[in-house]
Design an enzyme around this catalytic site. Sequence first.
Site, PDB file in Angstrom:
ATOM      1  N   ASP A   1       0.823  -1.119  -0.042  1.00  0.00           N
ATOM      2  CA  ASP A   1       0.028   0.024  -0.037  1.00  0.00           C
ATOM      3  C   ASP A   1       1.016   1.195  -0.163  1.00  0.00           C
ATOM      4  O   ASP A   1       0.337   2.298  -0.329  1.00  0.00           O
ATOM      5  CB  ASP A   1      -1.106   0.198   0.979  1.00  0.00           C
ATOM      6  CG  ASP A   1      -0.440   0.112   2.433  1.00  0.00           C
ATOM      7  OD1 ASP A   1       0.819   0.354   2.433  1.00  0.00           O
ATOM      8  OD2 ASP A   1      -1.240  -0.092   3.486  1.00  0.00           O
ATOM      9  N   ASP A   2       2.224   1.211   0.238  1.00  0.00           N
ATOM     10  CA  ASP A   2       3.061   2.360   0.463  1.00  0.00           C
ATOM     11  C   ASP A   2       3.511   2.957  -1.022  1.00  0.00           C
ATOM     12  O   ASP A   2       4.104   3.839  -1.098  1.00  0.00           O
ATOM     13  CB  ASP A   2       4.272   1.976   1.026  1.00  0.00           C
ATOM     14  CG  ASP A   2       3.858   1.603   2.538  1.00  0.00           C
ATOM     15  OD1 ASP A   2       2.983   2.400   3.140  1.00  0.00           O
ATOM     16  OD2 ASP A   2       4.372   0.798   3.078  1.00  0.00           O
ATOM     17  N   SER A  24      -1.987   3.926   2.095  1.00  0.00           N
ATOM     18  CA  SER A  24      -2.052   3.428   3.476  1.00  0.00           C
ATOM     19  C   SER A  24      -3.587   3.732   3.926  1.00  0.00           C
ATOM     20  O   SER A  24      -4.079   4.651   3.694  1.00  0.00           O
ATOM     21  CB  SER A  24      -1.181   3.988   4.494  1.00  0.00           C
ATOM     22  OG  SER A  24       0.195   3.442   4.032  1.00  0.00           O
ATOM     23  N   ASN A  37       4.865  -3.774   4.801  1.00  0.00           N
ATOM     24  CA  ASN A  37       4.395  -2.435   5.084  1.00  0.00           C
ATOM     25  C   ASN A  37       5.433  -1.761   5.819  1.00  0.00           C
ATOM     26  O   ASN A  37       6.317  -2.137   6.585  1.00  0.00           O
ATOM     27  CB  ASN A  37       3.333  -2.549   5.865  1.00  0.00           C
ATOM     28  CG  ASN A  37       2.437  -1.340   5.909  1.00  0.00           C
ATOM     29  OD1 ASN A  37       2.013  -0.686   4.718  1.00  0.00           O
ATOM     30  ND2 ASN A  37       2.382  -0.745   7.011  1.00  0.00           N
ATOM     31  N   SER A  96       4.283  -7.154   7.176  1.00  0.00           N
ATOM     32  CA  SER A  96       4.495  -5.556   7.733  1.00  0.00           C
ATOM     33  C   SER A  96       5.676  -5.343   8.791  1.00  0.00           C
ATOM     34  O   SER A  96       5.958  -6.242   9.662  1.00  0.00           O
ATOM     35  CB  SER A  96       3.190  -5.119   8.507  1.00  0.00           C
ATOM     36  OG  SER A  96       1.857  -5.536   7.879  1.00  0.00           O
TER      37      SER A  96
END
Length: 363
Positions: A48-49, A80, A155, A188
């Site tokens: 998502d970054d 994010s 993440n 993550s």
Amino acid sequence: MRFFPVLSVLVSLAFAAASAKDDYPVNAKGYSGVIKAKRSLNILLSNDDSWASANIRATYYALKTAGHNVLMVAPAQQQSGTGGTVNLPKQATLSGPGRGGSLPQSAPYRGANASDPGLTYFDGTPAACTLFGLDQVVPDFFKGKAVDLAVTGPNEGTNLGPFLYTLSGTLGSSYVVVERGIPAIAFSASTAIRDYKTLNYDNASDESIIIAKYTANLVSTLGDSQSHEKRSNPEAGVLPLGLGGTVNYASGVGQVANCSKANWIHTRMTGGAYIDRINIGSNGLPQYENIVAPGLNRCLSGDCSLPGEQDSVNKDKCAATLSIYSVDYDAPTAAQHLLKHRVDGAVKTLNSKSGKPKSKRSL
Ligand SMILES: *[C@@H]1O[C@H](CO)[C@@H](O)[C@H](O)[C@H]1NC(C)=O
Ligand SMILES: *[C@@H]1O[C@H](CO)[C@@H](O)[C@H](O)[C@H]1NC(C)=O
Ligand SMILES: *[C@@H]1O[C@H](CO)[C@@H](O)[C@H](O)[C@H]1NC(C)=O
């Protein structure tokens, strides 16, 4: 840097990709210690970054060093906190420039790195990226072969407990893939927000490279231990049908000064997990604070003897937690029993003559 629409790049550079397999940074000095997989997997990689994050680029090359075939389809921009939201592009060009100036706003909504067709971006949410990847990029890239596993992240920041599970785009891009019937593991880490251009692939002390190595080694170890049953068997594959994994690396794991190795722990999502409490800050605006709340931490499904993810990283700064989830969100039988009598009673009352509304007006 030049950017082309992904299709022409995929066609014109398919040959270059095959011959680039052993090219630097694959097998760079920083990747010593990456386990060579016995079984080469077709891996869809997202996060998502954004595609410009150091963690995802380091992991792309770690997985390739392990011998996997990797296709990255990641957001053009930072996404994010979007969970499983599926937002698709609304125009032919980007809605804004790529993270860290990695793409001009005039670039097409989808595209690939000019020298590596395995590095692609898409202008959507993380869950939209993996779904678009599965249906529109994978078929050409893997030449009709199926994806064996989706890897998302790592993440830039941990995603511990059920609240972060629903909120995180790293998790969202992962559980939509599980829902499609393909195994997925979200990763993550307690790493800095960093651009891929700051990576030195020869530096075995670089936190993104350390985390990438652990990630590739877990993927290869699970992949090599998978059942050899036919694909039609729901237990076949890297993970059985309907199950996914979520990994969190504690604060010290990425630093050689703190942890000589990661301590892998089989965990569960509840156990010391945080949710938000909303306060009014000194600037007069609402702000969140992490609190441990009871509803989030009652063990209702799975193995309650496993330690919680949050509890585990609080106790051990070298912890690497692995929790297994199911996308069947129904309460399990034991929990249904807590409420079965009352729900059945309510259904019966509502369906009986006397339980029905007497007239429209009473609605
Ligand atoms: C494209 O990939 C090359 C390595 O293959 C890298 O040097 C370059 O920075 C990448 N550019 C983008 C925008 O990803
Ligand atoms: C390697 O990474 C470590 C940790 O970030 C850093 O302290 C060191 O300066 C880096 N070395 C080189 C040669 O890039
Ligand atoms: C890691 O080690 C350094 C140097 O000893 C220390 O300053 C830092 O606080 C440690 N980090 C963690 C997460 O424990």
